[in-house]
Design an enzyme around this catalytic site. Structure first.
Site, PDB file in Angstrom:
ATOM      1  N   LYS A   1       0.837  -1.204   0.000  1.00  0.00           N
ATOM      2  CA  LYS A   1       0.000   0.000   0.000  1.00  0.00           C
ATOM      3  C   LYS A   1       0.877   1.261   0.000  1.00  0.00           C
ATOM      4  CE  LYS A   1      -3.798  -2.429   2.229  1.00  0.00           C
ATOM      5  NZ  LYS A   1      -4.457  -2.837   3.487  1.00  0.00           N
TER       6      LYS A   1
ATOM      7  N   GLN B   1      -4.246  -1.347   9.815  1.00  0.00           N
ATOM      8  CA  GLN B   1      -4.231  -2.680   9.211  1.00  0.00           C
ATOM      9  C   GLN B   1      -4.827  -3.696  10.183  1.00  0.00           C
ATOM     10  OE1 GLN B   1      -3.233  -3.384   5.984  1.00  0.00           O
ATOM     11  NE2 GLN B   1      -4.023  -5.435   6.379  1.00  0.00           N
TER      12      GLN B   1
ATOM     13  N   ASP C   1     -10.530   3.537   4.276  1.00  0.00           N
ATOM     14  CA  ASP C   1     -10.836   2.103   4.178  1.00  0.00           C
ATOM     15  C   ASP C   1     -12.350   1.866   4.132  1.00  0.00           C
ATOM     16  OD1 ASP C   1      -9.041   0.083   3.833  1.00  0.00           O
ATOM     17  OD2 ASP C   1      -8.488  -0.113   5.951  1.00  0.00           O
TER      18      ASP C   1
END
Ligand code: NAP
Length: 284
Positions: free
Chosen positions: A53, A97, A120
């Site tokens: 990412k 994460q 997200d």
């Protein structure tokens, strides 16, 4: 008949180039999109994901910060980091994460992210926005699947879409996005009786289960579009999806491969969301 491949690598590249161009234009207006990625602990798969990412951000010209935090970090210390990033004007997107270590309540942490930086799309405010059709950030994986359907000009209106899986990050938002495009949507899960009877009716199948060979050729209507979200390993350790790719491609009209399908699109949509978040700061 062999299905037409929906190439996630090529499509993701297209989106990454678009983000890179938009990023230059935004910088000319004084804003450089910035993403902060928080990784707690040393889960090897998570380390690979966050590195990919951050690398994608750098390649597209975005500012990115990777914070690798110790596995024994307390929940309150993690919340303090999130609050600090909420206030940081150089950061437009915050990604924590998952999974987090057991002693940290992931729900508390996700809810601490400013919804304006929730790239997200996991915050309840983002989920509510998706459900009600308001502007917000869509979770990257189903967002990427929708872009894949768009890329083949597939008219979803009136089509029957069967989503296998009902997680908050893939299955449920996927179903809502398809519904918003006027598909008739069926959501299947582990308690679904006779999955095959459902999938055989589907014009579009989205498999988001996490089990190899969940979708076999006898479960697919000829010409159907098959989107494979799953990420599994076969006996040889090779990455594979939820769909029996070689057999299903003989029946389907379109199919996404694993690897090279939904995975790269997920990262591309993270960049798209971060760019969008930065762009929104100019209009507030
Ligand atoms: P998850 O939270 O474990 O959800 C899996 C879903 O599959 C659950 O809703 C479960 O039903 C359902 N399920 C399990 N066995 C089933 C069966 N035999 N028949 C029908 N449904 C069944 O997983 P997730 O986070 O949504 O992820 C799903 C897969 O996508 C995983 O392989 C994950 O690694 C992959 N993934 C890929 C990307 C990417 O970028 N490519 C991103 C995210 C996830 P219940 O709800 O009844 O338990």
């Amino acid at each position: 008949m062999s299905a037409q491949l929906i190439d996630g690598n090529a499509l993701a590249q297209h989106w990454r180039e678009q983000v890179a161009r938009d990023c230059v234009a935004l910088q000319a207006r004084g804003v450089k999109p910035g993403l902060a990625v928080l990784l707690v602990g040393d889960n090897p798969a998570s380390q690979v994901y966050v590195r990919n990412k951050v690398k994608a951000c750098e390649q597209a010209g975005l500012h990115s910060v990777l914070e690798q935090l110790p596995a024994d970090l307390s929940e309150s210390d993690l919340l303090a980091r999130v609050h600090a990033l909420n206030r940081d004007p150089l950061i437009h997107g915050i990604l924590v994460q998952l999974p987090l270590p057991d002693h940290i309540d992931a729900h508390q942490v996700i809810e601490a992210i400013d919804p304006a930086k929730d790239v997200d799309g996991f915050h309840v405010a983002s989920a509510g926005a998706l459900m009600t059709g308001l502007p917000g950030f869509w979770p990257c994986t189903p967002h990427g699947c929708m872009k894949m359907l768009e890329s083949i000009d597939y008219p979803l209106s009136g089509k029957h879409a069967v989503v296998i899986g009902r997680s908050n990050i893939v299955g449920k938002p996927m179903a809502l996005m398809l519904l918003a495009q006027n598909a008739t949507v069926t959501i299947c899960h582990s308690r679904t009786v006779n999955l095959k009877a459902m999938t055989l009716q589907a014009d579009v199948i989205v498999a988001a289960v996490g089990q190899r060979n969940t979708v076999t050729a006898d479960m697919v209507k000829p010409g159907a579009v098959v989107i494979d979200v799953g990420m599994n390993r076969n006996e040889a350790g090779k990455l594979c999806g939820d769909v029996d790719f070689e057999a299903v491609r003989q029946v389907a009209g379109h199919i996404t491969p694993v690897p090279g399908g939904v995975g790269p699109m997920t990262i591309a949509m993270l960049l798209v969301n971060t760019l969008e978040s930065a762009r929104r700061t100019l209009s507030v």
